[in-house]
Design a protein around this motif. Structure first.
Motif, short mmCIF file in Angstrom:
data_model
loop_
_atom_site.label_atom_id
_atom_site.label_comp_id
_atom_site.label_asym_id
_atom_site.label_seq_id
_atom_site.Cartn_x
_atom_site.Cartn_y
_atom_site.Cartn_z
N SER A 80 0.94 -1.11 -0.31
CA SER A 80 -0.29 0.13 -0.31
C SER A 80 0.99 1.31 0.22
O SER A 80 2.26 1.15 0.12
CB SER A 80 -0.89 0.54 1.02
OG SER A 80 -0.16 0.33 2.13
N ASP A 81 0.26 2.30 -0.15
CA ASP A 81 1.31 3.93 -0.47
C ASP A 81 1.94 3.84 1.26
O ASP A 81 2.70 4.17 1.19
CB ASP A 81 0.21 4.80 -0.99
CG ASP A 81 0.19 4.88 -2.14
OD1 ASP A 81 0.36 4.10 -3.03
OD2 ASP A 81 -0.93 5.57 -2.62
N TYR A 82 1.01 3.50 2.14
CA TYR A 82 0.96 3.87 3.50
C TYR A 82 2.91 3.26 3.83
O TYR A 82 3.49 3.80 4.10
CB TYR A 82 -0.31 3.47 4.40
CG TYR A 82 0.82 3.77 6.09
CD1 TYR A 82 0.73 5.07 6.62
CD2 TYR A 82 1.20 1.95 6.19
CE1 TYR A 82 1.09 4.78 8.01
CE2 TYR A 82 2.04 2.62 7.75
CZ TYR A 82 1.97 3.84 8.44
OH TYR A 82 2.42 3.60 9.65
N GLN A 83 2.87 1.60 3.09
CA GLN A 83 3.03 0.87 3.62
C GLN A 83 5.41 0.72 3.05
O GLN A 83 6.29 1.21 3.32
CB GLN A 83 3.29 -1.00 3.21
CG GLN A 83 2.15 -1.46 4.92
CD GLN A 83 2.95 -1.08 6.01
OE1 GLN A 83 4.47 -1.19 6.03
NE2 GLN A 83 1.92 -1.63 7.19
N ARG A 84 4.41 1.85 1.50
CA ARG A 84 6.12 2.02 0.79
C ARG A 84 6.33 3.34 1.77
O ARG A 84 7.34 3.56 1.44
CB ARG A 84 5.38 2.18 -1.06
CG ARG A 84 5.23 1.86 -1.51
CD ARG A 84 4.88 2.35 -2.87
NE ARG A 84 4.87 1.02 -3.73
CZ ARG A 84 4.72 0.13 -4.51
NH1 ARG A 84 5.91 -0.34 -3.95
NH2 ARG A 84 4.83 -1.41 -4.59
N TRP A 85 5.62 4.21 1.95
CA TRP A 85 6.09 5.27 2.78
C TRP A 85 6.67 4.65 3.55
O TRP A 85 8.05 5.15 4.08
CB TRP A 85 5.08 6.29 3.24
CG TRP A 85 5.48 7.33 4.26
CD1 TRP A 85 6.20 8.22 4.23
CD2 TRP A 85 5.23 7.72 5.88
NE1 TRP A 85 6.15 8.88 5.20
CE2 TRP A 85 5.51 8.71 6.25
CE3 TRP A 85 4.54 6.67 5.96
CZ2 TRP A 85 5.33 8.64 7.72
CZ3 TRP A 85 4.19 6.77 7.90
CH2 TRP A 85 4.48 8.05 8.33
N SER A 86 6.67 3.84 4.61
CA SER A 86 6.65 3.39 5.91
C SER A 86 7.63 2.85 5.53
O SER A 86 9.19 2.69 6.57
CB SER A 86 5.91 2.13 6.27
OG SER A 86 6.31 2.18 8.32
N HIS A 87 8.31 2.20 4.66
CA HIS A 87 9.21 1.47 4.12
C HIS A 87 10.44 2.23 4.11
O HIS A 87 11.51 2.36 4.84
CB HIS A 87 9.60 0.66 3.04
CG HIS A 87 10.31 -0.58 2.43
ND1 HIS A 87 11.88 0.45 1.76
CD2 HIS A 87 10.95 -1.24 3.33
CE1 HIS A 87 12.51 -0.49 1.69
NE2 HIS A 87 12.38 -1.23 2.19
N SER A 88 10.27 4.26 3.30
CA SER A 88 10.77 4.88 3.07
C SER A 88 12.02 5.46 3.87
O SER A 88 12.33 5.64 4.33
CB SER A 88 10.48 5.86 2.60
OG SER A 88 9.73 6.80 2.72
#
Length: 172
Positions: A80-88
């Motif tokens: 999800s976009d949230y998890q992409r951001w969280s990974h970043s």
């Protein structure tokens, strides 16, 4: 189980004796602290991550004292976009001493999980994180019931065996 405040949660995180584990199972969260920073990321704007510094400072203090801090994130792929951001934004926490790992949801189908995300502090206190459908934090509940502790420890360790360390996980 008893409900606790954000301040009491802070006391648990700052005051654990030996270790904590944290299991995250949602694909998106909407914490009031995170939302503005995720919006900057989505807009392609720079975020200096100053808002993470208190958390990272606590992690560094705990690591220097020999404490263990592990987080497993169960994620759907593609992320999800949230998890992409969280990974970043995870690397500063990893550098500060929190071992963050990623578990593709397709790998955990046969693991029994509690109904909510949780922390376990020192293998004896569970804090369940209750979220509204919007992803906003709704409540924090603490239990010292040995059955709750066993369930959470078992679920976490089963997921941990399948987890990929942050540095080795490539978002899909």
């Amino acid at each position: 189980m008893i409900a606790i405040t954000d301040e009491q949660f802070g006391d648990l995180v700052a005051g654990f004796d030996d270790n904590f584990i944290h299991l995250e199972t949602r694909d998106a969260y909407g914490t009031t602290v995170e939302l503005p920073h995720m919006a900057k990321w989505a807009a392609g704007e720079h975020d200096d991550l100053e808002w993470l510094q208190d958390w990272c400072a606590n992690l560094r203090r705990k690591r220097a004292a020999g404490k263990s801090m592990r987080r497993a994130r169960i994620v759907s792929e593609p992320l999800s976009d949230y998890q992409r951001w969280s990974h970043s934004i995870a690397q500063p926490m990893v550098d500060a001493g929190e071992d963050i790992r990623w578990v593709p949801r397709r790998l955990v189908s046969s693991i029994a999980f509690p109904g909510n995300d949780f922390y376990v502090f020192d293998n004896r206190t569970v804090m369940f994180l209750i979220y509204a459908g919007s992803g906003l934090a709704a409540e924090k509940l603490v239990s010292t019931d040995p059955a709750d502790v066993r369930l959470c420890l078992s679920a976490f360790e089963a997921a941990w065996k399948l987890a990929v360390p942050h540095r080795g996980y490539t978002p899909v």
